[in-house]
Design a protein around this motif. Structure first.
Motif, mmCIF file in Angstrom:
data_model
loop_
_atom_site.group_PDB
_atom_site.id
_atom_site.type_symbol
_atom_site.label_atom_id
_atom_site.label_comp_id
_atom_site.label_asym_id
_atom_site.label_seq_id
_atom_site.Cartn_x
_atom_site.Cartn_y
_atom_site.Cartn_z
ATOM 1 N N LYS A 149 38.836 53.112 45.640
ATOM 2 C CA LYS A 149 39.296 51.884 44.736
ATOM 3 C C LYS A 149 38.464 51.605 43.198
ATOM 4 O O LYS A 149 38.900 51.044 42.722
ATOM 5 C CB LYS A 149 39.521 51.060 45.243
ATOM 6 C CG LYS A 149 41.214 50.924 46.866
ATOM 7 C CD LYS A 149 41.256 49.658 47.906
ATOM 8 C CE LYS A 149 42.135 50.396 48.310
ATOM 9 N NZ LYS A 149 42.162 49.124 49.693
ATOM 10 N N LYS A 202 35.989 49.485 43.276
ATOM 11 C CA LYS A 202 35.982 48.403 43.259
ATOM 12 C C LYS A 202 34.415 47.728 42.675
ATOM 13 O O LYS A 202 33.261 48.317 42.810
ATOM 14 C CB LYS A 202 36.038 47.476 45.021
ATOM 15 C CG LYS A 202 37.946 47.439 45.304
ATOM 16 C CD LYS A 202 37.304 46.293 45.512
ATOM 17 C CE LYS A 202 36.730 46.543 47.227
ATOM 18 N NZ LYS A 202 36.834 45.771 48.751
ATOM 19 N N ILE A 228 36.305 43.005 40.666
ATOM 20 C CA ILE A 228 37.439 44.009 39.035
ATOM 21 C C ILE A 228 37.933 45.633 40.038
ATOM 22 O O ILE A 228 36.905 46.800 40.684
ATOM 23 C CB ILE A 228 36.534 44.557 38.016
ATOM 24 C CG1 ILE A 228 35.843 43.024 37.332
ATOM 25 C CG2 ILE A 228 37.574 45.404 37.529
ATOM 26 C CD1 ILE A 228 34.977 43.742 36.779
ATOM 27 N N LYS A 229 38.717 45.643 40.368
ATOM 28 C CA LYS A 229 39.555 47.725 40.828
ATOM 29 C C LYS A 229 40.137 47.889 39.297
ATOM 30 O O LYS A 229 40.920 48.413 38.549
ATOM 31 C CB LYS A 229 40.831 46.989 41.769
ATOM 32 C CG LYS A 229 40.433 46.052 43.066
ATOM 33 C CD LYS A 229 41.178 46.108 43.884
ATOM 34 C CE LYS A 229 40.424 45.441 45.092
ATOM 35 N NZ LYS A 229 42.628 45.480 46.164
ATOM 36 N N LYS A 230 38.756 48.641 39.442
ATOM 37 C CA LYS A 230 39.800 49.655 38.846
ATOM 38 C C LYS A 230 40.601 51.083 38.716
ATOM 39 O O LYS A 230 41.418 51.018 37.623
ATOM 40 C CB LYS A 230 37.799 50.995 38.378
ATOM 41 C CG LYS A 230 37.032 50.753 37.232
ATOM 42 C CD LYS A 230 35.770 51.216 37.371
ATOM 43 C CE LYS A 230 34.792 50.852 36.607
ATOM 44 N NZ LYS A 230 33.575 51.877 36.343
ATOM 45 N N TYR A 239 43.438 49.420 39.683
ATOM 46 C CA TYR A 239 44.598 49.414 39.243
ATOM 47 C C TYR A 239 44.809 48.858 38.941
ATOM 48 O O TYR A 239 45.522 47.778 38.000
ATOM 49 C CB TYR A 239 45.265 48.690 40.356
ATOM 50 C CG TYR A 239 44.865 49.345 41.671
ATOM 51 C CD1 TYR A 239 45.607 50.508 42.049
ATOM 52 C CD2 TYR A 239 44.500 49.569 42.880
ATOM 53 C CE1 TYR A 239 46.244 51.093 43.526
ATOM 54 C CE2 TYR A 239 44.781 50.278 44.135
ATOM 55 C CZ TYR A 239 45.318 50.885 45.045
ATOM 56 O OH TYR A 239 45.717 51.677 45.889
ATOM 57 N N LYS A 240 43.014 48.679 37.403
ATOM 58 C CA LYS A 240 43.515 47.880 36.321
ATOM 59 C C LYS A 240 43.501 46.302 36.883
ATOM 60 O O LYS A 240 44.210 45.941 36.161
ATOM 61 C CB LYS A 240 43.791 48.608 35.118
ATOM 62 C CG LYS A 240 43.789 50.124 34.992
ATOM 63 C CD LYS A 240 44.613 50.613 34.044
ATOM 64 C CE LYS A 240 43.900 51.715 33.420
ATOM 65 N NZ LYS A 240 45.072 52.682 32.793
ATOM 66 N N LYS A 241 43.142 45.985 37.729
ATOM 67 C CA LYS A 241 43.407 44.899 38.241
ATOM 68 C C LYS A 241 41.663 43.355 38.349
ATOM 69 O O LYS A 241 40.907 44.175 39.085
ATOM 70 C CB LYS A 241 43.782 44.214 39.317
ATOM 71 C CG LYS A 241 45.404 44.410 39.463
ATOM 72 C CD LYS A 241 46.382 44.755 40.428
ATOM 73 C CE LYS A 241 48.285 45.105 40.624
ATOM 74 N NZ LYS A 241 48.186 44.573 42.090
ATOM 75 N N ILE A 242 41.893 42.590 38.039
ATOM 76 C CA ILE A 242 41.181 41.431 38.068
ATOM 77 C C ILE A 242 41.388 40.390 38.556
ATOM 78 O O ILE A 242 41.930 39.517 38.408
ATOM 79 C CB ILE A 242 39.936 41.384 36.812
ATOM 80 C CG1 ILE A 242 40.287 42.332 36.304
ATOM 81 C CG2 ILE A 242 39.451 40.113 37.310
ATOM 82 C CD1 ILE A 242 39.267 42.165 34.401
ATOM 83 N N TYR A 243 40.523 39.797 40.099
ATOM 84 C CA TYR A 243 40.342 38.673 40.561
ATOM 85 C C TYR A 243 39.808 37.741 40.977
ATOM 86 O O TYR A 243 38.805 38.159 40.999
ATOM 87 C CB TYR A 243 41.635 39.615 42.716
ATOM 88 C CG TYR A 243 41.736 40.283 42.061
ATOM 89 C CD1 TYR A 243 43.546 40.236 42.798
ATOM 90 C CD2 TYR A 243 41.470 41.712 43.018
ATOM 91 C CE1 TYR A 243 43.740 40.882 43.246
ATOM 92 C CE2 TYR A 243 42.473 42.920 43.038
ATOM 93 C CZ TYR A 243 43.898 42.372 43.029
ATOM 94 O OH TYR A 243 44.778 43.511 43.533
#
Length: 95
Positions: free
Chosen positions: A73, A75, A87-89, A91-95
């Motif tokens: 993932k 991360k 940041i999960k590169k 899935y292009k998501k930021i939490y």
């Protein structure tokens, strides 16, 4: 016989007193080095339940931290001392 025991006790006492002084100096030196440390980096292995993740972290004092995970993932964990972002590169998501 009593003289031998007396000498042995005196030698033991001198030995123990001298080693405690060395440990105190070592402890003080270690504390000084930790206070002067500005950056720190380390590799880690993290196990949560059955999953194991690996990565490396970089810490810049007083508050900055970045951890890069080397799993699928990809991360990245970033903190500025007040907030934390994951940041999960993949899935292009930021939490």
């Amino acid at each position: 016989m009593i003289k031998k025991i007396n000498i042995l006790l005196k030698v033991s006492l001198i030995f123990f007193l001298s080693t405690t002084n060395v440990f105190a100096e070592l402890k003080e030196e270690l504390i000084k080095k930790l206070i002067l440390t500005k950056t720190l980096s380390f590799d880690f292995k993290q196990k949560v339940e059955e999953k194991e993740e690996r990565g490396s972290c970089f810490i810049k004092y007083p508050l900055l931290m970045r951890c890069n995970y080397t799993n699928v993932k990809e991360k990245i964990l970033i903190s500025n001392g007040r907030t934390v972002a994951i940041i999960k590169k993949k899935y292009k998501k930021i939490y």
